[in-house]
Design a protein around this motif. Structure first.
Motif: not given
Lengths: 163, 503
Positions: B155, B500-503
């Motif tokens: 990532e 926010i980063k989302v999985k």
């Protein structure tokens, strides 16, 4: 409060305050019965004088609480607003103290609906939401709305943030 | 990958030592105080004791034989239970921080103990090795870090567009930078600030009472006392002697607690090591830090010192072993250095020194609110009218004193309270005598709420609160801020959806 922010819009079922009223009423009756028993015992066994004073005090508080418990459910119901979108759950309620809660969907860990005997009588459900650090309840939603909301929250909450 | 392994054999010895501590007093009663008793209770007691000791020894041995652990690329696998077997898997990605604690006993055997804390609730919240060789501990720690890094790396590569070579070199040779070790001067300063020299007095009193238990020293003490009081020279000598002794005592205890402090960090972790006799080390990945607290007592404020604490998810102070907060950076940092260090070790955090004070009207709200305490207190005083030293008027004097104390504290707190809202941070300072400056990143806050009471609504004020992950969950906020700020705060928190980063 939020004048510039989209305030939550959805309100509870109209029957919600009846449920609250009945619950409060039962609590009040139980309280008054206990107080009556104490008064009887005080009289019967001639307890110390200060205990009598405490009981008078409790009676005054009890009367005020009784009046309040007939007024509060209506205003509490009127003040309740909630809303969800894909990022946040918003809640707003409170008669004297106004409370606003903002919970990110990604932090919600569990959502469930529950129903007690009084809620069942009116076909209502309470939604309870657990996050990593707190738990919240939205009381008194009609069955279909409640299950739809539960599914919706569960769907939005499925996404997890990278920690 | 590796085979399932047994824990270190010395675990048996360490467990045994704990058991011996528990059994010491029963053994004393059964075998020493009543060594020639023929009482049936004592006889049966001894039989029970023997059975218990035998059972315990067998249990400890079987436990060592059957408890095992295994590591693979992503998780710890723990095999537990002698008769009922359980298998537990703890993924490395859940590990929040790593604590090592080396007691004197550990040092004698050249071993250590290590604990991997996860943020989960309950008994399974940690993976703990009570005795482990230093090499094995290093290996485990490196392994868990490596595994998590591999997970995150793809990532990071995509996001920052760094070449993989760079990342490779960065990660294989992470350069540890030492940010702080206390100098002699700082230890001396710390020993005065922590008032540890007062410890000497308690120690003396304690020693005196212990002594009088065994021998009658009262006469000697009276004799010594009259000798000292007999001349000025003796009084001065004793006073100076005691003073020097307690200062030395304070320095030694401070040195033992804070002497070998070392705060260091590399590319992605922070390390805190401390302790001269018992060593404790703590390490945490930078992105796991939930918030920063800067605490200052009155004395520290006057001397320009501060304590910097990291709020972490895996609790640390809930076990008796380390009562000292491991997540605390050095508690006696010069304030300037503290700010600098936060910038160095946590570049993602920005501390703004300029903050907004509360409006005057919030002082009134606070005073009215605290007047309840005064009302109840005065009511009780009026009713009971306590007679202090034969003085009947005492009640209203106490009432006035109470009023003044409340007033002073509220005013101090009012002036200490400050806040600011940045792009990605919220920062606020609260507290009366001891102030706490709290800084958290928006993405780390898990919930916010705003409350408005009757009076606050009238005056256009509100109370804001943030919730952060910690053990226990940390609720922090400011009361009586202007409504505009509360609105801004709500909106600011809503802005987290962008970052926010989302999985």
């Amino acid at each position: 409060m939020p004048s510039r922010i989209s305030a939550p819009q959805k309100s509870l079922s109209k029957d919600a305050f009846k449920v609250e009223l009945i619950t409060e009423g039962i609590t009040v009756i139980i309280g008054l019965v206990i107080l009556a028993v104490l008064y009887y015992l005080d009289n019967r066994f001639a307890w110390k004088e200060w205990i009598g004073w405490c009981l008078h005090g409790l009676l005054v508080i009890g009367v005020i609480a009784t009046i309040w418990s007939f007024v509060e459910p209506y205003f509490l119901y009127k003040s309740w607003r909630y809303d969800i979108d894909e990022d946040f759950l918003q809640m707003k309620f409170g008669v004297i103290t106004e409370k606003h809660f903002l919970v990110p969907m990604t932090k919600i860990q569990a959502v469930s609906t529950k129903q007690g005997p009084i809620l069942r009588k009116y076909g209502l459900y309470t939604i309870s939401i657990k996050t990593m650090g707190s738990s919240h309840e939205i009381p008194g939603l009609p069955g279909d709305v409640a299950s739809q909301l539960r599914e919706q929250i569960a769907h939005y909450a499925k996404l997890k943030e990278v920690e | 990958m590796m085979e399932a392994k047994r824990y270190h054999p010395l675990t048996i010895l360490f467990d045994l030592i704990i058991q011996v501590e528990h059994l010491f007093f029963p053994a004393l009663i059964l075998f020493v105080f009543n060594h020639d008793s023929t009482n049936a209770f004592i006889t049966y007691g001894r039989i029970v004791f023997y059975i218990y000791v035998g059972g315990m020894l067998a249990y400890l041995f079987l436990k060592w034989v059957s408890y095992k652990y295994r590591l693979d690329d992503t998780a710890f696998h723990l095999y537990e239970g002698i008769f009922t077997k359980t298998k537990q898997t703890v993924p490395f990605s859940k590990i929040q921080n790593v604590n090592r604690h080396t007691t004197l006993l550990h040092r004698i055997f050249k071993v250590t103990s290590i604990r991997f804390e996860t943020g989960m609730v309950g008994d399974d919240s940690r993976v703990e090795f009570t005795v482990i060789s230093v090499n094995e501990a290093d290996r485990l720690e490196a392994h868990t870090k490596q595994a998590v890094r591999l997970e995150i790396e793809p990532e990071a590569e995509g996001k920052e567009g760094e070449s993989s070579e760079e990342i490779g070199t960065l990660h294989t040779t992470p350069e540890r930078v030492i940010h702080f070790t206390p100098t002699k001067k700082e230890i001396i300063k710390a020993s005065f600030t922590s008032l540890s020299f007062l410890g000497m007095i308690t120690l003396l009193i304690w020693a005196y009472f212990k002594l009088t238990e065994y021998i009658d020293v009262e006469e000697q003490v009276v004799g010594i006392y009259s000798l000292i009081m007999s001349s000025w020279i003796w009084i001065t000598l004793t006073a100076v002697g005691l003073l020097v002794l307690s200062i030395i005592f304070g320095m030694v205890t401070t040195y033992i607690r804070y002497g070998k402090y070392e705060i260091s960090s590399d590319h992605d972790r922070i390390y805190i090591a401390k302790g001269v006799i018992e060593e404790t080390t703590f390490s945490i990945a930078k992105e796991r830090v939930q918030a920063i607290k800067i605490k200052q007592s009155l004395l520290k404020r006057m001397l320009g010192l501060a304590e910097v604490k990291l709020t972490v998810v895996g609790g640390d102070s809930d076990s008796d072993k380390d009562k000292q907060d491991v997540s605390s950076l050095y508690p006696f940092l010069p304030i300037k250095r503290a700010y600098e260090m936060i910038a160095e070790i946590l570049p993602a955090y920005e501390v703004t020194e300029k903050m907004t004070s509360l409006p005057r009207k919030s002082l009134w709200v606070r005073l009215v609110r605290s007047s309840w305490i005064w009302l109840i207190g005065t009511g009780a005083l009026f009713y009971f009218k306590p007679n202090i030293w034969g003085w009947e008027q005492a009640w209203w004097v106490i009432s006035i004193a109470l009023t003044l104390i409340i007033l002073v504290f509220e005013v101090i707190e009012f002036y200490n309270t400050r806040y600011t809202l940045n792009d990605h941070f919220i920062q606020f300072q609260t507290g009366s005598l001891t102030t706490t400056l709290y800084i958290s990143k928006r993405e780390k806050i898990i919930e916010v709420n705003v409350k408005r009471g009757l009076m606050q609504k009238q005056l256009g004020l509100a109370s804001i609160k943030t919730v952060n992950r910690a053990k226990p969950v940390s609720h922090r906020g400011v009361t009586d801020v202007p409504i505009e700020l509360a609105e801004g705060f709500y909106q600011w928190y809503m802005g987290r959806r962008k970052e926010i980063k989302v999985k």
